[in-house]
Design a protein around this motif. Structure first.
Motif, PDB file in Angstrom:
ATOM      1  N   LEU A 137      29.945  49.909   9.837  1.00  0.00           N
ATOM      2  CA  LEU A 137      29.942  51.005  10.801  1.00  0.00           C
ATOM      3  C   LEU A 137      29.901  50.392  12.189  1.00  0.00           C
ATOM      4  O   LEU A 137      29.090  49.483  12.450  1.00  0.00           O
ATOM      5  CB  LEU A 137      28.725  51.911  10.601  1.00  0.00           C
ATOM      6  N   GLU A 138      30.756  50.886  13.100  1.00  0.00           N
ATOM      7  CA  GLU A 138      30.838  50.300  14.432  1.00  0.00           C
ATOM      8  C   GLU A 138      30.973  51.387  15.488  1.00  0.00           C
ATOM      9  O   GLU A 138      31.764  52.323  15.333  1.00  0.00           O
ATOM     10  CB  GLU A 138      32.039  49.363  14.531  1.00  0.00           C
ATOM     11  N   VAL A 139      30.181  51.251  16.563  1.00  0.00           N
ATOM     12  CA  VAL A 139      30.382  52.094  17.737  1.00  0.00           C
ATOM     13  C   VAL A 139      31.394  51.403  18.639  1.00  0.00           C
ATOM     14  O   VAL A 139      31.705  50.215  18.459  1.00  0.00           O
ATOM     15  CB  VAL A 139      29.061  52.350  18.491  1.00  0.00           C
ATOM     16  N   CYS A 140      31.908  52.131  19.625  1.00  0.00           N
ATOM     17  CA  CYS A 140      33.038  51.649  20.423  1.00  0.00           C
ATOM     18  C   CYS A 140      32.620  51.468  21.876  1.00  0.00           C
ATOM     19  O   CYS A 140      32.187  52.422  22.533  1.00  0.00           O
ATOM     20  CB  CYS A 140      34.198  52.637  20.344  1.00  0.00           C
ATOM     21  N   ASP A 141      32.759  50.259  22.387  1.00  0.00           N
ATOM     22  CA  ASP A 141      32.434  49.918  23.769  1.00  0.00           C
ATOM     23  C   ASP A 141      33.708  50.005  24.594  1.00  0.00           C
ATOM     24  O   ASP A 141      34.545  49.107  24.565  1.00  0.00           O
ATOM     25  CB  ASP A 141      31.836  48.508  23.812  1.00  0.00           C
ATOM     26  N   LYS A 142      33.858  51.096  25.338  1.00  0.00           N
ATOM     27  CA  LYS A 142      35.086  51.312  26.109  1.00  0.00           C
ATOM     28  C   LYS A 142      35.229  50.297  27.234  1.00  0.00           C
ATOM     29  O   LYS A 142      36.321  49.786  27.486  1.00  0.00           O
ATOM     30  CB  LYS A 142      35.091  52.728  26.684  1.00  0.00           C
ATOM     31  N   ARG A 143      34.130  49.988  27.923  1.00  0.00           N
ATOM     32  CA  ARG A 143      34.200  49.098  29.080  1.00  0.00           C
ATOM     33  C   ARG A 143      34.709  47.712  28.684  1.00  0.00           C
ATOM     34  O   ARG A 143      35.589  47.142  29.351  1.00  0.00           O
ATOM     35  CB  ARG A 143      32.830  48.976  29.753  1.00  0.00           C
ATOM     36  N   ASN A 144      34.160  47.163  27.621  1.00  0.00           N
ATOM     37  CA  ASN A 144      34.548  45.818  27.188  1.00  0.00           C
ATOM     38  C   ASN A 144      35.603  45.826  26.081  1.00  0.00           C
ATOM     39  O   ASN A 144      36.002  44.762  25.598  1.00  0.00           O
ATOM     40  CB  ASN A 144      33.312  45.050  26.726  1.00  0.00           C
TER      41      ASN A 144
END
Length: 479
Positions: A137-144
């Motif tokens: 399960l992974e959340v998404c880091d938009k900035r990086n």
């Protein structure tokens, strides 16, 4: 004294999020779920997962007109070729293009936030499943533009397991009370996931059915004693591992100054709680519990209050003018800015706004502050109004209108910066006038002089130079 019944009433009437708000939150979440299922967002939705204090049942009522928020994860199957940033950006597009949510939506690094007209906001974050291999399960880091592993279900299971060791949900109730102390006092910074983890580690399986967690005040005292002992043994910032993902260190949410401040105030509040529990009369105990929680504890009881004494001392100091002694700073650090009387906001050197008020002047202007070691240093950390700060570094002040909106382009901003305190006044640096921003609408102020200072934002319409909005004072307490 324990005052168990008073704690029960205090939780129900003041601390707990009331049922009307919970019902409204649940209805809004269901509406968002239906909206996303029916939208053109490309990822296939598997399920929705509650996260944070809402899922842990440690959510509390907002204080001082603040907001409460709920975290909603959207577990989705991976889309071939999509980057991490694309999941967040496209989720934001779906909400921004809708008639229902467009004016409520802001897209952040990990989530899309929907802010409602009342005091509620909902953070919606994509959670990508099975992208690299089955079970991830992974959340998404938009900035990086990268994926970060996450285990939200396991964390919630861990918290519920911890609460199960206590009697009468006392652990969960004590957690709410500690969050309330953080929010009402504003003496330390500690994000909820970090605070909850620190609290969670203070109870173990062998505490089940023990007297240490038999009721709410006893559980609160036990947690604070154990937490203080743990902190005092660690003068330098320790690691605080995510119990569901040990490679993640929640202590990274602090800098060294924030940790030292948290450590000091836990020690102070632990002593206050010990004093309240040791009090031999009901009146004395209520007075001491009010020192911890404020006047809303045991409402209606006619007892003397430590805050009232401190407030009276503040009035006496103010009669001598704005060059108050360090005693006032110490009182504000102990009891918060609520002890400051209205007269504090209008010292003799404060300048009146020179702009003609518009027909309607908005008070829905919010000041934000970020601490940095220098004006040009990298990203800092947010600071609350009234939070005690060292005499070094400085603050970038910014503002929003209507909770999260930028100042409209047809308006400009001026800042009123008012210094107080014996040192500032002796050096004739009391100020109290209006300053231009340094960077767009932002204003930089260095932290130098011990005292309780104020920053206020004023919004002026360009076309006619009329005042259309201003903020409440943001209090800067320099130790």
């Amino acid at each position: 004294m324990k005052l168990v019944n008073d704690f029960k009433d205090f939780l129900a009437d003041t601390v707990n999020l009331n049922q009307t708000r919970i019902t409204r939150l649940e209805e809004r979440v269901e509406t968002i779920k239906s909206f996303l299922r029916d939208s053109d967002w490309e990822p296939t939705i598997s399920t929705f997962i509650g996260q944070g204090s809402w899922a842990h049942d440690t959510i509390i009522r907002p204080v001082d007109g603040g907001e409460f928020d709920a975290d909603l994860l959207v577990r989705v199957r991976p889309v071939d070729g999509w980057s991490a940033a694309q999941y967040v950006k496209d989720l934001g597009r779906v909400f921004l293009e809708s008639g229902r949510y467009a004016d409520k939506t802001v897209v952040y690094d990990y989530c899309v936030t929907i802010t409602y007209a009342d005091d509620c906001k909902i953070d919606i974050a994509p959670l990508v499943m099975d992208r690299e291999y089955q079970g991830t399960l992974e959340v998404c880091d938009k900035r990086n533009d990268k994926f970060d592993e996450s285990q939200p279900v396991e964390y919630t299971r861990w918290m519920r397991e911890k609460n199960g060791y206590s009697g009468n949900n006392s652990f969960r109730k004590a957690t709410r009370l500690i969050k309330y102390i953080r929010d009402i006092k504003k003496r330390f910074s500690c994000q909820s996931v970090l605070l909850t983890t620190l609290i969670g580690h203070r109870i173990e399986w062998f505490d089940k059915d023990s007297a240490a967690f038999a009721d709410t005040p006893t559980a609160l005292q036990t947690i604070m004693v154990r937490l203080d002992d743990w902190l005092q043994a660690r003068p330098d910032k320790p690691e605080v591992a995510n119990p569901s993902l040990p490679t993640e260190n929640f202590a990274d949410l602090w800098n060294d100054t924030q940790y030292a401040n948290f450590r000091n105030f836990v020690n102070k509040y632990r002593k206050w709680i010990d004093d309240a529990m040791a009090a031999e009369t009901r009146s004395d105990s209520i007075e001491k519990w009010r020192k911890v929680f404020g006047d809303d504890f045991a409402k209606g009881e006619n007892v003397k209050k430590a805050e009232a004494t401190a407030s009276q001392q503040t009035l006496s100091l103010l009669k001598e003018g704005a060059a108050h002694l360090g005693t006032l700073v110490d009182a504000v650090i102990d009891f918060g800015v609520s002890i400051l009387p209205p007269a504090f906001r209008t010292p003799a050197h404060l300048q009146r706004p020179p702009w003609q008020p518009a027909q309607h002047v908005s008070h829905n202007v919010q000041v934000l502050a970020e601490y940095r070691s220098s004006q040009s240093s990298g990203r800092g950390h947010p600071v609350n109004s009234g939070e005690a700060l060292p005499p070094q570094g400085g603050l970038w002040f910014d503002l929003r209108v209507n909770k999260f909106q930028m100042v409209p382009a047809d308006c400009y901003v001026r800042w009123r910066i008012t210094n107080t305190g014996a040192v500032a006044m002796a050096l004739k640096k009391g100020r109290g006038g209006f300053e231009k921003p340094n960077d767009r609408n932002r204003r930089w102020e260095s932290l130098q002089y011990r005292g309780v200072h104020m920053a206020e934002a004023f919004v002026i319409r360009r076309s006619d130079d009329q005042l259309v909005g201003f903020s409440e004072p943001f209090y800067v307490v320099i130790k």
